[in-house]
Each structure stands twice: as structure tokens, then as C-alpha cells.
Motif scaffolding. Structure first.
Motif, PDB file in Angstrom:
ATOM      1  N   ASP A 416       0.850  -1.194   0.000  1.00 21.54           N
ATOM      2  CA  ASP A 416       0.000   0.000   0.000  1.00 21.54           C
ATOM      3  C   ASP A 416       0.882   1.240   0.000  1.00 21.54           C
ATOM      4  O   ASP A 416       2.038   1.213   0.451  1.00 21.54           O
ATOM      5  N   SER A 418       0.528   5.331   1.145  1.00 22.86           N
ATOM      6  CA  SER A 418      -0.316   6.184   1.976  1.00 22.86           C
ATOM      7  C   SER A 418      -1.030   7.244   1.143  1.00 22.86           C
ATOM      8  O   SER A 418      -0.383   7.946   0.350  1.00 22.86           O
ATOM      9  N   SER A 420      -2.413   9.951   2.325  1.00 20.78           N
ATOM     10  CA  SER A 420      -2.296  11.282   2.924  1.00 20.78           C
ATOM     11  C   SER A 420      -0.865  11.710   3.211  1.00 20.78           C
ATOM     12  O   SER A 420      -0.620  12.875   3.523  1.00 20.78           O
ATOM     13  N   PHE A 462      -3.188   1.344   4.695  1.00 19.71           N
ATOM     14  CA  PHE A 462      -3.150   2.608   5.428  1.00 19.71           C
ATOM     15  C   PHE A 462      -4.576   3.129   5.633  1.00 19.71           C
ATOM     16  O   PHE A 462      -5.449   2.939   4.783  1.00 19.71           O
ATOM     17  N   GLY A 469      -3.659   9.127   9.410  1.00 10.47           N
ATOM     18  CA  GLY A 469      -2.915   8.763   8.204  1.00 10.47           C
ATOM     19  C   GLY A 469      -1.742   7.834   8.439  1.00 10.47           C
ATOM     20  O   GLY A 469      -1.333   7.113   7.527  1.00 10.47           O
ATOM     21  N   PHE A 470      -1.179   7.849   9.658  1.00 14.77           N
ATOM     22  CA  PHE A 470      -0.035   6.989   9.952  1.00 14.77           C
ATOM     23  C   PHE A 470      -0.440   5.604  10.460  1.00 14.77           C
ATOM     24  O   PHE A 470       0.410   4.775  10.751  1.00 14.77           O
ATOM     25  N   LEU A 472      -1.629   1.851  10.217  1.00 15.13           N
ATOM     26  CA  LEU A 472      -1.497   0.793   9.220  1.00 15.13           C
ATOM     27  C   LEU A 472      -2.155  -0.474   9.756  1.00 15.13           C
ATOM     28  O   LEU A 472      -1.787  -0.969  10.823  1.00 15.13           O
TER      29      LEU A 472
END
Length: 543
Positions: A416, A418, A420, A462, A469-470, A472
Motif C-alpha cells: 500500500d 499512503s 495522505s 493505510f 494517516g499513519f 497501518l
């Protein structure tokens, strides 16, 4: 055995604050009657064939011979009409099956298994039902509160096999509380292979088509695609079935529908005939859902009509991954076991689409959301390819990627980028490692490598909202989902310092998973030490 094969996030604000309990009313009865008509017609035809094959002589044979022994079981004894007990007359046992046979022969119902539902009495409230003596109380309010989903919560969907039972688990992730728990689940007909969140209502005639909704499409080893309402708890039947098992698969040339067990395996333009390996919802044209299958085709479904609008055959082997272009809403990227990737415009099915080649079977394809001219390809050999769509080769063997990365020693089974945080990439592998990467102009650099104790990695996703946004989501062969707050890792904080708020003092790394029954902790999360802990820890840090 327990295994999670795929996961998906639901953005904040789409889930209903109070999901509704499933209600089997007249409208739902009519909906199920329509969706299940094919299966029920098959059953009725089987029953009719069985009846036609029965010898009439069987009905003429006496149930018990006159010289039956005294020790014969009472269940095998025939009661003569003259000796019949008066208490049994009211049951009219001789004509016990007459009503059932009449219902099965009545073509107007078309719902033999639900034939008596029409005769049931419905009450708007339990208080109006004379047969319910226990009235509603404040327990209903407590149940309603337990189902509540806040605007700051995310849903996480996990396609799971547990003890040979396939189902979709719906988790609620509370970021501020460091908690994740199972909200409800949905039983599935076969082993799930892919899930895709859908933001429009499907199969509900009373709801405007342009309204927001919270649905999910599930692909399994079966060729049909099931679509479920995530805001309904304990639902018995999907809202729609795309394929021959539902309304989406009409037979060609006006022929009569075949029995389900006699489905043709011949590839066609109306429905898949093999396992569904990937699903991709179009976020610009919300009524379009793309699917790819082991039957080597890619199909485009209209969720308004629930029928296949177009079918494409760009590959010569199983098509395992799909991704819509983030800007050009009609361009679809597809990857296959034939070791090629195709970027096709769905408006021009006859045009020759650009094609790229890779060194082994494709696992995943993804567009770069921050630079739509580029896309990623992960492969079975553990390699990541990064291509520029503007440099399409004349022949796939002449493909020249911008860069190539040997990310893992085994297959990159999960990948994946991210949405953002530009340049933030995650890879997961059957080697049980999850790796985080920082993609810069010079190429990718590994930031962290971890074993999160979820087994072989089958999914890394994500979170879709910038506030989380961080985060997972990682899942794999042990049937466990872990939510890793990667911003609490020191190496990640240094690599993306311009995107993370500074924190004074030491920080413990956050890893949140569903609580196991064997654990004594009262909360739903799990903490790891500031250095990450866990087997397989490795980081690349600069002083």
C-alpha cells in the motif's frame, strides 16, 4: 485454523451512528424472494423430477403385513381408520402433506421455502403482540448504546476463515482510546479473497441512488460477488448478488436459466465463471465496480442495474489486482499471473491498451495518489517496480521502470501507498515481515522492518483519513488484525518529521489488536516498547 485474507478501511463519518437490527418484514421478504428465485426454482425443479421418477407401485404397498410380530416397533404399525383415536382426528394426518404440496405446485408464490410468511401477523411494537409477555425495557437502550459508532471511529473490514467457516468481521477502531473490537460479522458462502468498500446504496429501491451509504462488496472462490449493508446487524441475505447467482447474470440469447449446479464454465460477457480475485470501486463514477477473476476477465458492473456493463479480456492468465486511476476516472490498471500489467481505458474496449512486463507473477498494482503518472507493481519474487505510464513500451519485454526494488526475499503479498503522506510506502510478505519505506527523488529507502506476529502477511492497508494517516492495518495467516500507529516509531518520526507533530520526552510505540481470550488485560490494545520489541525488528536510521 484461522486466517485473514483481505482487509479494508471505512472512512470516518460514513457508518451510521446507530446501526439497525435486521428486520424481516414484507419488504425484505419480497427482496429475498427476488434474489433467491433462481436457487428456489432449482430446488423446485429437483423436487418435481424426483416425483416424476417415483414408481406408483410404492404407494400401493401395505405399510405393515397382517402377520406382523408382537415385538414390532409402534412407529411401524398402521392405525386403521375405524380404530383411529378420537384425539388424532383433529390433526387429519391422512392429508398432512396436502397443503405443502399445493404450495410447491403454486407457481404464483415462487418462494416455496418462505410460502407461509404471508400468513404471519406483524406488530409494530412488541407491546402490541399478545404472545409476548416480557415487555421492552431499558436493556434495549443498552444494546443500542453498545452498537453506537462515533464520528471519530473508523471501521476496519477483515475477510476471515476460522475453523473452515468463512465470514466478514467488522471492527470498530477507536484511535483516541487505543482500542479495536468486533462490532458484528457477516457469514459468507465461500472463502473470501477480496473486499471493497462502497459508498452508495445497492439493492435498496426506497433509497435515492445518489445518497451516501456504507456497503461492502466481497469476492470469494465462488464466481458471484455479494454486496452487504454494513449498517445492518445480523443480516440474513446480501443486498445484491452480482453474477449468475443474482440478477446480474442473465443467460445469453434469451435462453432459459440453467440450474446453478449445472452452470457453464465457459467464459462469457455477463458474469464470472471462476473465483473473484480483486474488486475496485470507482470513486468518481460511484455506480461502477470493477472485478477481476481467475477466468482471465475483467468485468465492469453497474450498481444501479446490478448487471455487467462491459467485459474485457486483456490477459491470458488469472487477473489478480485492479486499481482505478486517481484522476483519469475511466482508466483501469490490471495485473495478472501472465506477468503483465495493462492500463486500459474502459471507454475503448477494442483499442490496444499499453502493457508492461515484469519478471514474475503480479501480486498487486497501485497508482501513486500523489503523482498519478506513476504506478507500482509488486511481484511474487519480492520485487517492486515503479513505472511511468507515459513511457509505455512497444513490447512488454522492453519495459523500463523508473526504479526496481528487491523489497523482500519472498512474495510481496501485500502492498500500500499512503493516501495522505507522500512517499510513505508499506510492503508485507509471506516472509512475515512488514517494511516501511520512504520514497524520495533518489529512490526508496527502508525505514523500519518488523514482524508483527500475524503470520504470513496477506494485507497491509493505510487508514484513509488524514487524522489517522499513519495508522497501518496488518493481517495475515494467524487470523489477527493489528493496527500499527507508525508515527510512534522513532525512525518513522525522523523520516517524516515534517508531517509529524513534535513530542517532548520518550514515546511508547503503539500497536493495537483485538484482545485474545487468553490475555488478562482489560483493554483491547497492546503496547510495545519504545524500541518496538518483537521478533525481526530492524530499522535504517541516520544520525
Amino acid at each position: 485454523m484461522s486466517m485473514i485474507t483481505a482487509t479494508a478501511w471505512v472512512p470516518r463519518g460514513f457508518a451510521a451512528p446507530f446501526p439497525t437490527k435486521y428486520n424481516f418484514d414484507e419488504e425484505e421478504f419480497a427482496r429475498i424472494a427476488e434474489l433467491a428465485k433462481l436457487e428456489l426454482d432449482d430446488a423446485n425443479e429437483d423436487l418435481e423430477e424426483a416425483r416424476n421418477g417415483v414408481e406408483n407401485a410404492t404407494l400401493e404397498e401395505p405399510m405393515v403385513e397382517d402377520d406382523a410380530s408382537d415385538d414390532e416397533s409402534p412407529a411401524k404399525t398402521t392405525i386403521s381408520k375405524g380404530d383411529e383415536d378420537d384425539d388424532l382426528k383433529e390433526y387429519d394426518l391422512e392429508h398432512y402433506d396436502d397443503d405443502v404440496e399445493a404450495d410447491q405446485k403454486n407457481e404464483s408464490t415462487g418462494m416455496g421455502m418462505f410460502g407461509n410468511v404471508k400468513s404471519l401477523a406483524y406488530h409494530g411494537s412488541n407491546a402490541d403482540d399478545p404472545y409476548i409477555t416480557m415487555k421492552e425495557n431499558e436493556e434495549d437502550d443498552e444494546d443500542r448504546e453498545e452498537l453506537q459508532i462515533l464520528a471519530t471511529d473508523n471501521m476496519v473490514l477483515a475477510a476471515k476463515i476460522e475453523d473452515e467457516v468463512a465470514h466478514l468481521e467488522i471492527y470498530v477502531y477507536e484511535d483516541e482510546a487505543d482500542n479495536i473490537y468486533v462490532h458484528h460479522d457477516i457469514m459468507l458462502p465461500a472463502i473470501p479473497l477480496c473486499v471493497e468498500w462502497i459508498d452508495m446504496p445497492v439493492g435498496k429501491s426506497s433509497v435515492p441512488k445518489d445518497s451516501r451509504a456504507n456497503f461492502v462488496a466481497v469476492g470469494t472462490f465462488e464466481p458471484d460477488i455479494e454486496i452487504w449493508d454494513l449498517d445492518t446487524v445480523d443480516c440474513m441475505y446480501p443486498n445484491a448478488i452480482l453474477g449468475q447467482g443474482g440478477e446480474g447474470g442473465p443467460p445469453a440469447d434469451g435462453e432459459k436459466k440453467k440450474k446453478k449446479r449445472k452452470k457453464s464454465k465457459k467464459v462469457n460477457d455477463d458474469y464470472h465463471v471462476d473465483a473473484v480475485l480483486s474488486l475496485a470501486a470507482n470513486r468518481h463514477h460511484r455506480n461502477l465496480l470493477a472485478s477481476s477473476s481467475a477466468d482471465q476477465t475483467v468485468k465492469l458492473w453497474d450498481l444501479n442495474t446490478m448487471k455487467c456493463a462491459k467485459s474485457y479480456m486483456h490477459h491470458t492468465d488469472k487477473v489478480c489486482s485492479l486499481a482505478w486511476h486517481p484522476k483519469e476516472s475511466t482508466v483501469l490498471l490490471s495485473g495478472s499471473y501472465d506477468r503483465t500489467v495493462v492500463a486500459a481505458d474502459m471507454r475503448a474496449p477494442g483499442a490496444k491498451a499499453p502493457r508492461w512486463g515484469v519478471e514474475s507473477d503480479v501480486e498487486t498494482v497501485r497508482w501513486n495518489p500523489h503523482d498519478p503518472n506513476h504506478f507500482f507493481v509488486s511481484t511474487e519474487n519480492g520485487v517492486i517496480h515503479y513505472h511511468d505510464i507515459r513511457n509505455a513500451p512497444k513490447d512488454p519485454s522492453a519495459s523500463k521502470p523508473v526504479w526496481i526494488l528487491q523489497a523482500h526475499d519472498e512474495s510481496v503479498s501485500a502492498f500500500d501507498i499512503s493516501p495522505s503522506i507522500p512517499g510513505f510506502m508499506a510492503t508485507g510478505s509471506t516472509d512475515r515481515q512488514v517494511k516501511l519505506w520512504n520514497i524520495q527523488a533518489s529512490g526508496p529507502t527502508m525505514v523500519v522492518s518488523r514482524n508483527l506476529e500475524v503470520g504470513k502477511i496477506f494485507s497491509t492497508q493505510f487508514a484513509p483519513d488524514e487524522e489517522v494517516g499513519f495508522r497501518l492495518a496488518v493481517a495475515g495467516s494467524k487470523g489477527v488484525v493489528q493496527i500499527w500507529d507508525t508515527s510512534t516509531n522513532p525512525a518513522v518520526r525522523r523520516a517524516f518529521a515534517d508531517r509529524v507533530a513534535p513530542i517532548e520526552g520518550e514515546m511508547k510505540e503503539r500497536l493495537v489488536g483485538v484482545q485474545n481470550d487468553s490475555e488478562d488485560s482489560d483493554d483491547g490494545g497492546a503496547e510495545v516498547g519504545e524500541n518496538g520489541g518483537g521478533e525481526g525488528w530492524e530499522s535504517m536510521e541516520e544520525d
